[in-house]
Design a protein around this motif. Structure first.
Motif, PDB file in Angstrom:
ATOM      1  N   ARG A 182      12.069 -10.678   1.606  1.00 16.39           N
ATOM      2  CA  ARG A 182      11.195 -10.279   2.539  1.00 16.39           C
ATOM      3  C   ARG A 182      10.050 -11.422   1.108  1.00 16.39           C
ATOM      4  N   VAL A 223       9.137 -10.023   8.623  1.00 13.71           N
ATOM      5  CA  VAL A 223       9.217  -9.957   6.964  1.00 13.71           C
ATOM      6  C   VAL A 223       7.979  -8.238   7.256  1.00 13.71           C
ATOM      7  N   ARG A 253       4.135  -3.833   2.293  1.00 18.79           N
ATOM      8  CA  ARG A 253       4.403  -4.341   3.661  1.00 18.79           C
ATOM      9  C   ARG A 253       2.855  -4.225   5.154  1.00 18.79           C
TER      10      ARG A 253
END
Length: 153
Positions: free
Chosen positions: A3, A148, A59
């Protein structure tokens, strides 16, 4: 690909888009229209979002990066339609009819017209304009940001 690596790559992709736009503007002498500027703003946001994502490893920033890229892609699609005369663009940067205008009104329209029009294609390669290329590339970048956002660690 991790990521973090994908985030760095996507951040660099938006950086490359801005550097390319500046190259066309300052080296190639293709000044941007109002809608060209609008397409740059989400890339600037994505660069900042990418930097925050890399620093904070959260995130939420990937979702914001995807949103920024979907916005600039949408603006690119809209601008592409304006360039191809599929629909009218903003009156502040597109041609308008001069039918029925008085001389004073025509003069005022000419004097207030922007230097670079949104409904003209200044550069094209293989049938693709800069707005087309931004729309396509930014959609791919949005897919990357979404990847991602949902990728398991």
């Amino acid at each position: 690909m991790s990521r973090q690596s994908a985030t760095l790559l996507l951040t660099l992709a938006s950086t490359a888009m801005i550097l390319s736009a500046w190259g066309f503007q300052y080296i190639g002498s293709y000044p941007p229209c109002k809608m060209c500027y609008w397409q740059r703003y989400p890339h600037f946001a994505a660069i900042a979002i990418g930097a925050l994502a890399l620093a904070l490893k959260t995130r939420i920033f990937a979702w914001l990066g995807a949103a920024a890229m979907l916005i600039t892609s949408g603006i690119g699609v809209f601008h592409s339609g304006v360039e191809r005369k599929l629909w009218d663009g903003p009156s502040s940067c597109s041609s308008t009819s001069i039918d029925g205008l008085e001389a004073d009104e025509l003069f005022n329209q000419i004097m207030s017209a922007p230097l670079v029009r949104c409904d003209e294609i200044p550069w094209e390669m293989f049938g693709f304009t800069m707005a087309n290329l931004n729309a396509i590339a930014s959609l791919a970048f949005a897919a990357g940001w979404l990847w991602v956002a949902v990728k398991k660690d």
